[in-house]
Design an enzyme around this catalytic site. Structure first.
Site, PDB file in Angstrom:
ATOM      1  N   GLY A 167      47.885  38.987  37.869  1.00  0.00           N
ATOM      2  CA  GLY A 167      47.050  39.023  38.819  1.00  0.00           C
ATOM      3  C   GLY A 167      45.656  39.597  38.282  1.00  0.00           C
ATOM      4  O   GLY A 167      45.548  40.494  37.556  1.00  0.00           O
TER       5      GLY A 167
ATOM      6  N   ALA B  32      41.453  43.051  41.880  1.00  0.00           N
ATOM      7  CA  ALA B  32      41.366  44.226  41.916  1.00  0.00           C
ATOM      8  C   ALA B  32      42.325  45.035  41.116  1.00  0.00           C
ATOM      9  O   ALA B  32      42.187  45.775  40.104  1.00  0.00           O
ATOM     10  CB  ALA B  32      41.112  44.529  43.409  1.00  0.00           C
TER      11      ALA B  32
ATOM     12  N   CYS C 212      35.618  41.268  49.296  1.00  0.00           N
ATOM     13  CA  CYS C 212      35.271  42.111  50.366  1.00  0.00           C
ATOM     14  C   CYS C 212      33.872  41.573  50.533  1.00  0.00           C
ATOM     15  O   CYS C 212      33.158  41.712  51.813  1.00  0.00           O
ATOM     16  CB  CYS C 212      35.261  43.484  50.254  1.00  0.00           C
ATOM     17  SG  CYS C 212      37.021  44.108  49.854  1.00  0.00           S
TER      18      CYS C 212
ATOM     19  N   THR D 131      49.787  40.584  42.141  1.00  0.00           N
ATOM     20  CA  THR D 131      49.374  39.104  42.403  1.00  0.00           C
ATOM     21  C   THR D 131      48.607  39.001  43.966  1.00  0.00           C
ATOM     22  O   THR D 131      48.353  38.024  44.344  1.00  0.00           O
ATOM     23  CB  THR D 131      50.855  38.378  42.505  1.00  0.00           C
ATOM     24  OG1 THR D 131      51.841  39.068  43.432  1.00  0.00           O
ATOM     25  CG2 THR D 131      51.208  38.001  41.383  1.00  0.00           C
ATOM     26  N   GLY D 132      48.472  40.081  44.440  1.00  0.00           N
ATOM     27  CA  GLY D 132      47.678  40.275  45.692  1.00  0.00           C
ATOM     28  C   GLY D 132      48.178  39.353  46.806  1.00  0.00           C
ATOM     29  O   GLY D 132      49.426  39.338  46.963  1.00  0.00           O
TER      30      GLY D 132
ATOM     31  N   ALA E 274      54.419  47.468  40.574  1.00  0.00           N
ATOM     32  CA  ALA E 274      53.459  46.750  41.364  1.00  0.00           C
ATOM     33  C   ALA E 274      52.272  47.599  41.963  1.00  0.00           C
ATOM     34  O   ALA E 274      52.581  48.658  42.281  1.00  0.00           O
ATOM     35  CB  ALA E 274      54.423  45.997  42.386  1.00  0.00           C
TER      36      ALA E 274
ATOM     37  N   GLY F 126      48.331  47.082  44.524  1.00  0.00           N
ATOM     38  CA  GLY F 126      47.587  46.164  45.294  1.00  0.00           C
ATOM     39  C   GLY F 126      48.081  45.365  46.501  1.00  0.00           C
ATOM     40  O   GLY F 126      49.053  46.065  47.148  1.00  0.00           O
TER      41      GLY F 126
ATOM     42  N   GLY G 252      40.958  46.545  49.209  1.00  0.00           N
ATOM     43  CA  GLY G 252      40.124  46.316  47.935  1.00  0.00           C
ATOM     44  C   GLY G 252      39.834  47.897  47.241  1.00  0.00           C
ATOM     45  O   GLY G 252      40.303  48.063  46.075  1.00  0.00           O
TER      46      GLY G 252
ATOM     47  N   VAL H 207      35.888  50.447  56.817  1.00  0.00           N
ATOM     48  CA  VAL H 207      34.759  50.340  57.470  1.00  0.00           C
ATOM     49  C   VAL H 207      34.364  48.883  57.758  1.00  0.00           C
ATOM     50  O   VAL H 207      34.488  48.205  56.971  1.00  0.00           O
ATOM     51  CB  VAL H 207      33.652  51.206  56.784  1.00  0.00           C
ATOM     52  CG1 VAL H 207      33.276  50.685  55.556  1.00  0.00           C
ATOM     53  CG2 VAL H 207      32.320  51.359  57.700  1.00  0.00           C
TER      54      VAL H 207
END
Length: 860
Positions: free
Chosen positions: A7, A10, A42, A112-113, A279, A281, A300, A329
């Site tokens: 991945g 981030a 983002c 891997t998001g 792992a 994220g 993120g 936010v």
């Protein structure tokens, strides 16, 4: 030690880079499916809106730059397809060659998001339907909006990304509808009353919000044209799917790794149940920092923090990841929203004795330019006074409020820890007592019994039934309420009993608290202050018989509801149509709305809007909600660009241009696109298909008339004794002189009736175009518009002139004067010169952002 990271966004890039800084001697390799790594996910919505101009700005690091900076080996275009933890082996597919590759490891980091969840809806494969997850997604959306001149879009999903996409599409002049299957936007992020406030704000900004609504089908042949729901069919040239995300963990199905709903379960050191496998994220299931319960928080910010902590763990340091608060936010049109910690519902579910407060405070010194507000909800434990969560709205720096709450929760702070907190103060930045501290003081007053209040959630649930509403605003503002002048209360209030149940309502809540304090002293036992007052709540007095206050008449007029002066509380609501054209389904919805919320009568206006007659004041918001659910809107009043009118254009035998297509484009670009632009007076636009002027374009502020300019070929003219061109001309401009037909262009109205009438083809060629009139007016005073010297030959030229006329009116018009007055005062030649140059467009942003404080002059 050999460390393999799967991945490259981030968590993965952060973990790999930090690990090499911890121990340069480690063998760290990173494989990723994409060609890009470390991109700003983002920031993608802001690329769509043009705030971020180029794709390169979204890419934090290229693979080559990242590898050189960190020492990490980067292999792109590799998709992990299998994990064998016994052999410590990852199998991946090389997406370039198609070959299978094997990667061994001593330690494995899975980062891997997640990917966009595509809802199972018919039509998701149509052109114009997009996801929003990668830079390429954002690029494709912006390119499509620009290339296809998209005017209507539907965003499916009311979470952070969906709302940010909506805001940025709105900034591009697109009419946006956001729909979500949940009963509110941002579910599990905001409490319902906070989400309701955000929805009301979005609607005021021109974003249609449909909750509890499921997209049943995307309609279209090759490309999407509409979204069908159970109640309506919403026109849409663009659909963005933002209905959630799913962890990218399918390749782990047979690995034996523990997962919940696709997210990998990890411990406090981000270790999975498999030996040597970690792992972090968006694919990892961590814990909530307050409750210790498992929580999926795909953000993120937390992905980067998890990646950094994991690198330290792998480097042998005694580090743990404490969990997430779900801090977030989001920027909405004209309003920012922030939150952290537990919602009220989550806090109750976790077993806390929950107490909350909704405090509306200044965000900086009230006298400082651009001072605004914070609407802050604090959530705490009644017994321990421990802060558990907060949610906040405001046009300004809501992040500073959220960040204070984050630090307080991280450090286990109680409310008393904020008393006398010496936060930074200066008028441009804050208030003397910090807005967060003010909110804490109000909550402590509530806990201590000094303030007896009702929350917005309780009010919405009907807790005020049986209470008499006391209006404590500086001037009467609530229809049917009993007005009390705070400054004059120095004893018993005539007409109000000491044992009555009284709901004290002001603008923000402070005056209500002050009145309650006095009334307690004078023996009133049942007073309750409504938190957030009228600035946060939609306050209505049931069965009110009193007249609607002038301020409310003005407010709802801006929503398209005109007061019927023969009544105390009835209004006629204008439903916007596309130049008078509506579908049968929309017509049924309007008729049903008239029966449910009005008198059952419908009328057409001269601007081709539909008026629902006799709408009681209390029915205005329910009516607007009903219409929104059916893809309709109210408006068309005030000192703004008004809905466009036109004749039937190409359906008329004299029609020279597609008036309906042009008027609809003007409607979208300037009625919707300039929805929030206040002008000195109303600005009316009419489009005529030919010089017959059926819709009187020359009696509007700006009129457009189709033109067909005949071009005479004198070589083919035979000077016939009976000239067919001369006979055909309806205004007798064509004349045969000296054996040749002559058409005086200074008199010809360019109707085109003569074209093709000469049997010898002397008048066969022609130039189609548009003539633009400015400064017309109909009503109490009548002014005939004058046309610009130039006949425009392209639609884009005409649209630019329309925009320049609106910008000129805003920049150089005086409050209360019609555009005809502005043209007369400045001089037609002066105005024409400006409209035919581009200087007004060059000053556009400066013009639109200027604080002109216009009151406007439109009375209907």
């Amino acid at each position: 030690m050999k460390v393999l990271v799967i991945g490259g966004v981030a968590a993965g890039t952060k973990a790999a880079a930090k690990l090499k800084r911890e121990d340069r001697g480690l063998d760290v390799a990173l494989i990723t499916k994409d060609q890009d790594i470390s991109y700003a996910g983002c920031g993608l919505p802001y690329y769509v809106g043009g705030m971020i101009e180029s794709r390169d700005e979204l890419i934090v690091n290229t693979p080559e730059k990242y590898a050189a900076l960190t020492g990490v080996r980067v292999l792109t275009g590799r998709e992990a397809v299998e994990l064998d933890s016994g052999k410590k082996l990852v199998t991946a597919k090389n997406l370039i060659t198609g070959e299978t590759e094997a990667y061994s490891y001593d330690r494995l980091v899975i980062a891997t998001g997640a990917s966009s969840a595509v809802p199972p809806i018919e039509g998701v494969g149509l052109k114009g339907v997009f996801k929003m997850r990668t830079p390429d997604d954002a690029i494709r959306i912006r390119d499509y909006v620009e290339a296809e001149r998209v005017k209507k879009a539907v965003v499916i999903g009311g979470g952070f990304i969906g709302l940010e996409v909506a805001e940025n599409l709105l900034a591009q002049g697109v009419d946006v509808t956001v729909m979500d299957f949940a009963s509110q936007i941002m579910p599990n992020v905001l409490d319902p009353e906070m989400a309701d406030y955000a929805q009301r704000h979005l609607r005021k900004q021109g974003v249609r919000v449909l909750t509890g609504t499921k997209a049943e089908k995307l309609v279209g042949d090759a490309r999407v044209t509409a979204v069908k729901t159970a109640s309506a069919t919403l026109p849409a040239e663009l659909v963005v799917l933002s209905a959630g995300i799913r962890p990218n963990t399918a390749f782990l199905a047979s690995s034996g790794i523990e997962m919940e709903k696709g997210a990998i379960v990890v411990d406090s050191q981000l270790k999975t149940n498999l030996p040597g496998v970690y792992a972090a994220g968006d694919c990892a299931l961590v814990t909530n920092r307050i409750t210790g319960r498992r929580q999926w928080s795909p953000m993120g910010s937390s992905a980067n923090l998890e990646g950094r902590t994991l690198a330290q763990v792998l480097a042998g340091k005694e580090k743990t990841y404490p969990g997430v608060l779900g801090t977030g936010v989001v920027k909405l049109p004209g309003l920012n929203c922030g939150r952290t910690g537990l919602t009220e519902a989550q806090a109750k579910e976790a077993g806390y004795d929950v107490v909350t407060v909704l405090a509306v405070t200044d965000d900086k010194a009230h006298y400082y330019p651009d001072a605004a507000f914070f609407a802050t909800k604090l959530i705490a434990d009644r017994k321990t006074h421990k802060l558990l969560g907060m949610q906040v709205f405001g046009p300004g720096a809501v992040d500073k409020m959220v960040d204070i709450a984050v630090m307080a929760i991280n450090m286990g702070a109680v409310l008393e820890d904020f008393e006398n907190a010496d936060f930074a103060y200066a008028p441009p930045f804050s208030t003397a007592i910090h807005p967060f501290v003010q909110a804490v003081y109000i909550l402590l007053n509530k806990i201590n019994g000094d303030l007896v209040s009702m929350t917005p959630a309780e009010y919405a649930a009907g807790a005020a039934d049986g209470y008499r509403v006391i209006d404590v605003a500086p001037a009467p503002s609530i229809r049917g309420a009993t007005f009390v002048d705070l400054a004059s209360v120095n004893g018993e209030i005539p007409g109000i009993g000491r044992d009555e149940k009284l709901l004290l309502v002001c603008v923000r809540g402070k005056r209500g608290y002050f009145l309650q304090n006095r009334m307690k002293y004078y023996g009133y036992k049942n007073t309750v202050v409504l938190e957030g007052a009228t600035s946060f709540n939609d306050v209505k007095v049931k069965n009110a018989q009193a007249a609607v206050p002038p301020a409310e008449v003005t407010r709802v007029k801006g929503l398209g509801f005109l007061f019927d002066k023969r009544t105390q509380d009835r209004f006629n609501g204008r439903v916007i149509t596309r130049n008078g054209k509506i579908t049968a389904e929309e017509s049924r919805a309007i008729a049903q709305a008239a029966e449910l919320y009005g008198s059952g009568e419908i009328a057409m206006t001269s601007r081709l809007t539909v008026e629902i007659q006799g709408v009681p004041f209390d029915n205005i918001e329910p009516l607007r909600e009903f219409l929104a659910q059916n893809g309709l809107e109210t408006g068309g009043t005030g000192s703004k660009v008004r809905p466009v009118v036109s004749c039937k254009g190409t359906t008329c035998q004299y029609g020279l241009i597609d008036t309906f297509a042009l008027s609809e484009e003007i409607h979208e670009r300037f009625y919707h696109g300039y929805h929030d632009v206040k002008l000195p007076h109303k600005f009316k636009i009419a489009v005529g298909g030919c010089p017959n002027n059926c819709v009187k374009p020359d009696l509007n502020d700006l009129g457009i008339i189709g033109q067909r300019i005949p071009q005479v070929d004198l070589e083919k003219c035979r000077g016939c004794k009976v000239c067919q061109v001369e006979n055909t001309c309806p205004i007798k401009v064509a004349k045969v002189r000296d054996g040749k037909v002559v058409i005086d262009d200074s008199i010809c109205n360019h109707c085109g009736r003569c074209v093709g009438k000469c049997p010898f083809k002397a008048v066969e060629a022609h130039q189609d175009g548009y003539r633009v009139y400015i400064g017309g007016r109909w009503g109490k005073k009548v002014a005939q518009g004058k046309y610009l010297d130039k006949v425009f030959t392209t639609k884009e030229e005409v649209l630019n002139v329309v925009e320049k006329a609106i910008l000129l009116f805003r920049e150089q018009g005086n409050t209360g004067e019609r555009f005809a007055d502005t043209v007369a005062r400045l001089g037609f030649e002066n105005v024409q010169e400006q409209l035919l140059s581009n200087q007004l467009l060059e000053r556009k942003q400066e013009n639109l952002s200027a604080q002109k404080h216009m009151k406007g002059g439109a009375t209907c």
